[in-house]
Write a protein that holds these residues in place. Structure first.
Motif, PDB file in Angstrom:
ATOM      1  N   MET A   1       0.879  -0.536  -0.346  1.00 30.13           N
ATOM      2  CA  MET A   1       0.011  -0.570   0.119  1.00 30.13           C
ATOM      3  C   MET A   1       0.936   1.311   0.015  1.00 30.13           C
ATOM      4  SD  MET A   1      -3.029   0.758   2.499  1.00 30.13           S
ATOM      5  CE  MET A   1      -3.405  -0.971   2.803  1.00 30.13           C
ATOM      6  N   GLN A   2       1.797   1.132  -0.535  1.00 37.08           N
ATOM      7  CA  GLN A   2       2.765   2.295  -0.781  1.00 37.08           C
ATOM      8  C   GLN A   2       2.028   3.579  -0.975  1.00 37.08           C
ATOM      9  OE1 GLN A   2       6.016   1.184  -3.567  1.00 37.08           O
ATOM     10  NE2 GLN A   2       7.021   3.138  -3.271  1.00 37.08           N
ATOM     11  N   GLY A   3       2.440   5.129  -0.452  1.00 40.36           N
ATOM     12  CA  GLY A   3       1.911   5.562  -0.927  1.00 40.36           C
ATOM     13  C   GLY A   3       0.625   5.590   0.057  1.00 40.36           C
ATOM     14  N   ALA A   4      -0.230   5.166   0.370  1.00 39.55           N
ATOM     15  CA  ALA A   4      -1.564   5.385   0.917  1.00 39.55           C
ATOM     16  C   ALA A   4      -1.497   5.709   2.221  1.00 39.55           C
ATOM     17  CB  ALA A   4      -2.446   4.400   0.580  1.00 39.55           C
ATOM     18  N   LEU A   5      -2.352   6.194   2.484  1.00 37.47           N
ATOM     19  CA  LEU A   5      -2.909   6.694   4.319  1.00 37.47           C
ATOM     20  C   LEU A   5      -3.344   5.149   4.802  1.00 37.47           C
ATOM     21  CD1 LEU A   5      -2.200   8.207   7.034  1.00 37.47           C
ATOM     22  CD2 LEU A   5      -4.139   9.777   6.261  1.00 37.47           C
ATOM     23  N   LEU A   6      -3.369   5.046   5.524  1.00 34.21           N
ATOM     24  CA  LEU A   6      -4.248   3.541   5.870  1.00 34.21           C
ATOM     25  C   LEU A   6      -5.074   4.459   7.355  1.00 34.21           C
ATOM     26  CD1 LEU A   6      -5.326   0.185   5.641  1.00 34.21           C
ATOM     27  CD2 LEU A   6      -3.144   0.624   7.883  1.00 34.21           C
ATOM     28  N   GLY A  15     -12.506 -11.714   5.195  1.00 34.64           N
ATOM     29  CA  GLY A  15     -10.930 -11.496   5.875  1.00 34.64           C
ATOM     30  C   GLY A  15     -10.777 -10.136   6.012  1.00 34.64           C
ATOM     31  N   ARG A  16      -9.828  -8.909   6.126  1.00 36.14           N
ATOM     32  CA  ARG A  16      -9.501  -7.589   6.467  1.00 36.14           C
ATOM     33  C   ARG A  16     -10.146  -6.695   4.689  1.00 36.14           C
ATOM     34  NH1 ARG A  16      -7.762  -8.052  11.260  1.00 36.14           N
ATOM     35  NH2 ARG A  16      -7.903  -5.700  11.344  1.00 36.14           N
ATOM     36  N   VAL A  17     -11.331  -5.468   5.633  1.00 38.06           N
ATOM     37  CA  VAL A  17     -11.394  -4.858   4.787  1.00 38.06           C
ATOM     38  C   VAL A  17     -10.375  -3.650   4.884  1.00 38.06           C
ATOM     39  CG1 VAL A  17     -12.951  -2.565   4.243  1.00 38.06           C
ATOM     40  CG2 VAL A  17     -13.655  -5.522   3.920  1.00 38.06           C
ATOM     41  N   THR A  18      -9.670  -2.821   4.179  1.00 39.06           N
ATOM     42  CA  THR A  18      -8.884  -1.292   4.907  1.00 39.06           C
ATOM     43  C   THR A  18      -9.469  -0.491   4.014  1.00 39.06           C
ATOM     44  OG1 THR A  18      -7.402  -2.896   4.928  1.00 39.06           O
ATOM     45  CG2 THR A  18      -6.800  -0.574   4.245  1.00 39.06           C
ATOM     46  N   ILE A  19      -9.788   0.500   4.499  1.00 41.06           N
ATOM     47  CA  ILE A  19      -9.657   2.316   4.238  1.00 41.06           C
ATOM     48  C   ILE A  19      -8.935   2.676   4.679  1.00 41.06           C
ATOM     49  CG2 ILE A  19     -11.324   4.101   4.671  1.00 41.06           C
ATOM     50  CD1 ILE A  19     -12.945   2.706   6.399  1.00 41.06           C
ATOM     51  N   PRO A  24      -1.949   5.722  -6.843  1.00 50.29           N
ATOM     52  CA  PRO A  24      -1.812   5.115  -8.272  1.00 50.29           C
ATOM     53  C   PRO A  24      -2.233   3.779  -8.412  1.00 50.29           C
ATOM     54  CG  PRO A  24       0.294   6.002  -7.587  1.00 50.29           C
ATOM     55  CD  PRO A  24      -0.368   5.781  -6.295  1.00 50.29           C
ATOM     56  N   GLY A  25      -3.415   4.078  -9.488  1.00 45.99           N
ATOM     57  CA  GLY A  25      -3.903   2.660 -10.039  1.00 45.99           C
ATOM     58  C   GLY A  25      -5.583   2.506  -9.668  1.00 45.99           C
ATOM     59  N   ASP A  26      -5.814   3.684  -8.438  1.00 47.06           N
ATOM     60  CA  ASP A  26      -7.333   3.620  -7.974  1.00 47.06           C
ATOM     61  C   ASP A  26      -7.935   3.974  -9.045  1.00 47.06           C
ATOM     62  OD1 ASP A  26      -6.793   2.319  -5.644  1.00 47.06           O
ATOM     63  OD2 ASP A  26      -6.720   3.804  -4.317  1.00 47.06           O
ATOM     64  N   GLU A  70     -11.135  -1.228   0.358  1.00 46.65           N
ATOM     65  CA  GLU A  70     -10.844  -2.420  -0.013  1.00 46.65           C
ATOM     66  C   GLU A  70     -10.423  -4.158   0.472  1.00 46.65           C
ATOM     67  OE1 GLU A  70      -5.843  -2.491   0.007  1.00 46.65           O
ATOM     68  OE2 GLU A  70      -6.610  -1.452  -1.608  1.00 46.65           O
ATOM     69  N   GLU A  71     -10.710  -4.847  -0.033  1.00 51.54           N
ATOM     70  CA  GLU A  71     -10.350  -6.569   0.220  1.00 51.54           C
ATOM     71  C   GLU A  71      -9.982  -6.768  -0.528  1.00 51.54           C
ATOM     72  OE1 GLU A  71     -13.394 -10.030   2.055  1.00 51.54           O
ATOM     73  OE2 GLU A  71     -13.854  -9.023   0.282  1.00 51.54           O
ATOM     74  N   ASP A  72      -8.207  -6.991  -0.168  1.00 52.68           N
ATOM     75  CA  ASP A  72      -7.581  -7.761  -0.373  1.00 52.68           C
ATOM     76  C   ASP A  72      -7.120  -7.333  -1.882  1.00 52.68           C
ATOM     77  OD1 ASP A  72      -7.243 -10.009   1.749  1.00 52.68           O
ATOM     78  OD2 ASP A  72      -9.176 -10.878   0.574  1.00 52.68           O
ATOM     79  N   GLY A  73      -7.541  -6.006  -1.735  1.00 52.33           N
ATOM     80  CA  GLY A  73      -6.571  -5.079  -2.493  1.00 52.33           C
ATOM     81  C   GLY A  73      -7.943  -5.275  -4.042  1.00 52.33           C
ATOM     82  N   ALA A  74      -8.638  -5.261  -3.802  1.00 56.20           N
ATOM     83  CA  ALA A  74      -9.670  -4.847  -4.784  1.00 56.20           C
ATOM     84  C   ALA A  74     -10.757  -3.823  -4.165  1.00 56.20           C
ATOM     85  CB  ALA A  74     -10.438  -6.022  -5.030  1.00 56.20           C
TER      86      ALA A  74
END
Length: 171
Positions: A1-6, A15-19, A24-26, A70-74
């Motif tokens: 998750m380079q460049g993003a603030l978790l 699983g795990r959900v991340t906000i 880049p790529g979003d 996202e969940e698992d990068g999606a």
């Protein structure tokens, strides 16, 4: 998750959900999620295309942010904070959660994280949003987290024909 603030890492049944903040790529997910909900309920408008075609120019470069869930990068949800002319005021816009994730509290989690990000990181003094009365669940969610309806005399001209609900949250 380079460049993003978790902002949050939440356990869910699968699983795990991340906000997190935009990375880049979003761009494709941001566009697709918004095109899907807008087309489902309304018609895409010129201002939608402008913003979704180039979120860097219209949201990020002026000092705004896009948050993704996202969940698992999606990426399955997103929302934008767009700087407005009034100092430290942001428009909360382009909030979308994929249909398969709706009804599971993800919209509320994303909105709550976004309000916190605007207040604590962007040092916003006010958030503004436009919606449509047809989106009853969304309007109820905005009310539940503290947004209040603006009286007609305080409503400015909108670039969206579908906008018939105008709300703000003052910190």
């Amino acid at each position: 998750m380079q460049g993003a603030l978790l902002l949050a890492d939440l356990p869910v049944e699968s699983g795990r959900v991340t906000i997190r903040t935009f990375q880049p790529g979003d761009e494709a997910a941001f566009r697709s999620l918004n095109e899907n909900w807008i087309s489902k309920h309304f018609t895409m408008e010129e201002h939608d295309y402008e913003t979704l075609d180039d979120p860097h120019t219209h949201i990020l470069k002026p000092g705004g942010q896009i948050l993704c869930v996202e969940e698992d990068g999606a990426v399955f949800g997103c929302v934008a904070l767009i700087p407005m002319q009034e100092a430290r005021t942001y428009e909360l816009a382009k909030m979308a959660i994929d249909d398969c994730w709706q009804g599971r509290g993800m919209g509320r989690r994303l909105l709550t994280a976004t309000v916190g990000y605007a207040r604590d990181v962007l040092k916003a003094k006010k958030l503004f949003l436009e919606s449509n009365a047809k989106l009853e669940n969304a309007v109820h969610l905005y009310e539940a987290v503290g947004f209040r309806h603006l009286p007609p005399e305080r409503v400015k001209t909108s670039p969206y024909a579908r906008a018939d609900v105008h709300m703000e949250l003052v910190f």
